[in-house]
Design a protein around this motif. Structure first.
Motif, PDB file in Angstrom:
ATOM      1  N   TRP A   1      68.200   3.224 -27.144  1.00 25.39           N
ATOM      2  CA  TRP A   1      67.796   4.272 -27.739  1.00 25.39           C
ATOM      3  C   TRP A   1      68.284   5.471 -26.934  1.00 25.39           C
ATOM      4  CZ3 TRP A   1      65.748   2.556 -31.909  1.00 25.39           C
ATOM      5  CH2 TRP A   1      65.031   1.544 -32.286  1.00 25.39           C
ATOM      6  N   MET A   2      68.156   6.624 -27.317  1.00 28.27           N
ATOM      7  CA  MET A   2      68.522   7.873 -26.710  1.00 28.27           C
ATOM      8  C   MET A   2      67.708   7.879 -25.381  1.00 28.27           C
ATOM      9  SD  MET A   2      68.279  11.693 -27.750  1.00 28.27           S
ATOM     10  CE  MET A   2      66.773  11.584 -27.791  1.00 28.27           C
TER      11      MET A   2
ATOM     12  N   ARG B   1      60.091   8.152 -32.759  1.00 28.56           N
ATOM     13  CA  ARG B   1      60.660   8.442 -34.008  1.00 28.56           C
ATOM     14  C   ARG B   1      62.112   9.401 -33.892  1.00 28.56           C
ATOM     15  NH1 ARG B   1      55.100   9.976 -34.729  1.00 28.56           N
ATOM     16  NH2 ARG B   1      55.656  12.417 -34.659  1.00 28.56           N
ATOM     17  N   ALA B   2      61.908  10.165 -32.776  1.00 26.81           N
ATOM     18  CA  ALA B   2      63.326  10.743 -32.994  1.00 26.81           C
ATOM     19  C   ALA B   2      64.638   9.822 -32.277  1.00 26.81           C
ATOM     20  CB  ALA B   2      63.220  11.918 -31.745  1.00 26.81           C
ATOM     21  N   ASP B   3      64.008   8.947 -31.553  1.00 29.95           N
ATOM     22  CA  ASP B   3      64.996   7.811 -31.163  1.00 29.95           C
ATOM     23  C   ASP B   3      65.697   7.125 -32.256  1.00 29.95           C
ATOM     24  OD1 ASP B   3      65.065   7.968 -28.361  1.00 29.95           O
ATOM     25  OD2 ASP B   3      63.417   6.686 -27.986  1.00 29.95           O
ATOM     26  N   LEU B   4      64.522   6.778 -33.170  1.00 31.35           N
ATOM     27  CA  LEU B   4      64.842   6.105 -34.535  1.00 31.35           C
ATOM     28  C   LEU B   4      65.995   6.666 -35.342  1.00 31.35           C
ATOM     29  CD1 LEU B   4      65.198   3.563 -36.308  1.00 31.35           C
ATOM     30  CD2 LEU B   4      62.908   4.325 -37.219  1.00 31.35           C
TER      31      LEU B   4
ATOM     32  N   ILE C   1      74.238   4.610 -26.809  1.00 30.64           N
ATOM     33  CA  ILE C   1      73.570   5.124 -27.919  1.00 30.64           C
ATOM     34  C   ILE C   1      74.451   4.697 -29.436  1.00 30.64           C
ATOM     35  CG2 ILE C   1      72.518   7.204 -29.078  1.00 30.64           C
ATOM     36  CD1 ILE C   1      72.128   8.470 -26.299  1.00 30.64           C
ATOM     37  N   TYR C   2      75.696   5.045 -29.270  1.00 30.76           N
ATOM     38  CA  TYR C   2      76.577   5.134 -30.257  1.00 30.76           C
ATOM     39  C   TYR C   2      76.506   3.500 -31.036  1.00 30.76           C
ATOM     40  CZ  TYR C   2      80.739   4.779 -32.939  1.00 30.76           C
ATOM     41  OH  TYR C   2      81.895   4.819 -33.927  1.00 30.76           O
TER      42      TYR C   2
ATOM     43  N   ALA D   1      66.574   8.778 -19.552  1.00 30.28           N
ATOM     44  CA  ALA D   1      65.758   8.269 -18.527  1.00 30.28           C
ATOM     45  C   ALA D   1      66.528   7.594 -17.413  1.00 30.28           C
ATOM     46  CB  ALA D   1      64.656   7.147 -18.979  1.00 30.28           C
ATOM     47  N   GLY D   2      67.569   6.945 -17.833  1.00 29.97           N
ATOM     48  CA  GLY D   2      68.553   6.230 -16.931  1.00 29.97           C
ATOM     49  C   GLY D   2      69.222   7.334 -15.949  1.00 29.97           C
TER      50      GLY D   2
END
Length: 674
Positions: free
Chosen positions: A419-420, A275-278, A413-414, A425-426
């Protein structure tokens, strides 16, 4: 409510109180010059920020320049007096004795450069906070010291405020094109700067406070008989010239790898991070501008696979050409392993991207290949180039490479390509691979590598392949990453019957938490909604300004005179905010209504109307000690009588499975305006 609505009160307060801004700059400049204490004072943050406000036209540069110069002069004078008074006793005083190595560095610097070290030292990280004290300890003539002190303070102030003024002027110019672009660039600079500052404090301040911990751990391993313990004791011995680097690499590896797998477990459907990613994706989507898109497409194109491959081949060829076989093989293994690991995890998780970009394994999102591969490539290059250099040289090299990699990750991300959590993770996995490489190949000392030559190879290859790739694919990339509207359309009848169930039931914060229920679904004109609500006492809240913000520090401020604190829904700011004061003299609260845009549109009469979701909460105005006024949400869902959407002609009421009631309303502006 725009971003400027929150920033303007702060800027207005500083602009209207220039003497206070000058005092802050005076204290910051003096603090950084104080003996050892200057390590703890984030002067650069303050002065660059003040310079930015000058560039934005919010502060007068002349008094600010004078205040800062006087502060730097006073700080050095105090440090000189401390050194002149206490002499060598300083080395035995706590907590100064924890930083004896810095005092020794300052003494060597002073011996090397003599009196001019007071001028030069002010610009040299690591010794600038001790050189004036060393000058006092050495008995330097005070008159001579004062002349050098004042002239160096003058030059130092220009050097610190100048970049801020340039940045402020640039952001101001960008802001004329787009305030949203200025906000995005400013946020990116703040993130990078905070990372650099935290690293600086860790190296210079925290680690020296625990000087014996390293030796105690190594001693414990040395007492054990097994081979692994003896190897650890030998390689991590403080006397070992590379033990500190190996220890730092091991700690980074032990932190970054578990963090990667933790994020991997948090991207399962229904988790708060999803949800935070969205929400964050929606936030950046609302901030996009044509100029910002070009900048971010430029950066993301530099991180494409063809550029990474070109730099990788050039670096590997150089290492093997210098017969640095072990490092060359390690570098190739790290890059090849990462190149195989990323698609393997993508195929394992099958996480969809925010937008469709590629085919095959690259069609999936987690983790970001751009962030991972660039972190490994340029992280290892930084390790090789910074090898055996002094601490501050290493910090500078890693800062440059980290800034480049973080900016590439930020661009993903921009642009909505990832997704953030994919990018985080990368970066974490890339950090782990770089740490493993540094741990294994850092102790090697018999493979000589030309650091300057390798740096030039990286820069030239990046410029050549990056320039060629940009010239052939930039325009196509702009089209690929152009903003996309993902609106879903429902007919008015299907929305009222069953479609309303698919609309979010609770507000989602940027961190992914579910908050108060969304008790309004409204399709139509915001102006019409405001007009209907006005009949029931609802009106627009006061805008943020110096006067209204001051109401929070007064104990008698009426509830409807306080501006509204910001709340986002799934990354979106509200398009309409209304308030209504509690009726009756004995009441001290207010109702607050917010309407946010949703991903849906409603088709009625051949016209599409945007669908908004809204919350209505009650805020009690808390007045601690009668000196302040602070809103506190005490009711998160109103009774139907306090929901203004019920006054919309033709509105219907639906009840969710959790018992909350949502009002569905439709009202088109009779004038045809939005």
């Amino acid at each position: 409510m725009s971003v400027s609505d929150f920033i303007d009160p702060i800027l207005s307060f500083i602009a209207n109180n220039p003497s206070l801004a000058g005092l802050i700059c005076f204290l910051a400049a003096m603090g950084e010059a104080l003996f050892i204490i200057g390590l703890f004072v984030p002067t650069t943050v303050v002065l660059v920020g003040a310079g930015t406000l000058v560039g934005l036209g919010k502060l007068d540069p002349v008094p600010l320049f004078i205040w800062t110069t006087l502060g730097a002069t006073a700080g050095d004078a105090i440090s000189y007096w401390i050194g002149y008074t206490f002499k060598d006793k300083i080395k035995r005083m706590w907590p100064l004795n924890k930083y004896a190595h810095m005092i020794e560095s300052g003494e060597k610097f002073f011996q090397q450069h003599g009196g001019k070290s007071v001028f030069i030292g002010r610009f040299v990280p690591g010794v600038k906070s001790v050189v004036p004290g060393i000058a006092g300890m050495a008995g330097m003539n005070f008159t001579r010291f004062s002349v050098v002190n004042v002239t160096s303070a003058f030059a130092w102030t220009i050097a610190h405020m100048g970049p801020g003024i340039i940045a402020g002027s640039a952001l101001g110019a960008i802001g004329q094109i787009s305030g949203r672009l200025a906000f995005v660039l400013g946020a990116l600079l703040v993130v990078i700067f905070l990372i650099v500052m935290l690293g600086r404090w860790l190296i210079l301040i925290i680690l020296p406070l625990f000087p014996n911990t390293h030796a105690m751990i190594v001693s414990w391993f040395a007492k054990r008989d097994d081979r692994v313990s003896r190897w650890i004791a030998q390689n991590f011995d403080p006397a070992h010239p590379r033990s500190t680097g190996m220890l730092a690499s091991a700690l980074l590896l032990l932190i970054s790898m578990p963090a990667f797998f933790w994020i991997m477990g948090e991207v399962a459907p229904g988790e708060p991070m999803v949800r935070a990613d969205l929400a964050i994706l929606n936030l950046f989507d609302s901030l996009r501008t044509p100029v910002g898109d070009k900048i971010m497409v430029f950066m993301t194109t530099l991180g494409d696979g063809v550029v990474v491959t070109g730099v990788t081949v050039a670096v590997a060829a150089y290492l093997f050409g210098r017969k640095a076989w072990r490092r060359g093989i390690g570098f190739v293994i790290a890059m090849a392993g990462t190149a195989m690991f990323v698609p393997l995890i993508k195929l394992l998780l099958h996480r969809s991207r925010p937008i469709e970009l590629y085919a095959g394994a690259d069609a999936y999102s987690f983790p970001s290949g751009h962030a991972t591969l660039n972190a490994v490539l340029f992280g290892i290059c930084a390790v090789l180039i910074a090898h055996d250099l002094k601490r501050w040289a290493k910090a500078g090299i890693f800062t440059v490479f980290a800034t480049y990699v973080i900016t590439i990750g930020f661009s993903r991300i921009y642009l909505g390509a990832h997704w953030m959590s994919d990018v985080l993770a990368g970066l974490l996995f890339g950090t782990a691979m770089v740490s493993a490489f540094a741990f294994v190949f850092g102790p090697i000392h018999n493979e000589k590598i030309g650091r300057a030559t390798l740096a030039w190879i990286v820069v030239v290859t990046l410029a050549a392949f990056g320039g060629w790739h940009l010239s052939t694919s930039f325009d196509k990339a702009l089209l690929t990453y152009e903003p996309r509207t993902n609106k879903e359309v429902m007919t008015a009848s299907s929305w009222r019957e069953y479609g309303w169930i698919s609309v979010p039931a609770r507000r989602i914060e940027l961190n992914g938490d579910r908050e108060e229920p969304l008790v309004i679904q409204y399709a139509g004109s915001l102006r019409r909604f405001a007009d209907i609500s006005e009949k029931d006492g609802w009106h627009l809240p006061p805008k943020w300004s110096l006067t209204t913000a001051g109401g929070f520090v007064e104990g008698e401020t009426p509830p409807d005179s306080l501006p509204i604190l910001p709340r986002s829904q799934n990354g979106h700011q509200p398009d309409l905010v209304l308030i209504r004061k509690d009726p009756g003299k004995d009441k001290s609260g207010r109702w607050v209504l917010r309407l946010w845009p949703s991903q849906y549109e409603v088709l009625e009469g051949g016209r599409l109307q945007p669908l908004y979701v809204g919350s209505v909460v009650h805020e009690d105005i808390v007045r601690p000690l009668g000196e302040f006024s602070g809103p506190r949400t005490d009711i998160h869902a109103p009774p139907l009588a306090d929901n203004p959407a019920t006054h919309i002609p033709g509105s219907v009421i639906r009840t969710r499975s959790d018992g909350t009631e949502v009002v569905l309303g439709f009202a088109e502006d009779k004038t045809g305006q939005p």
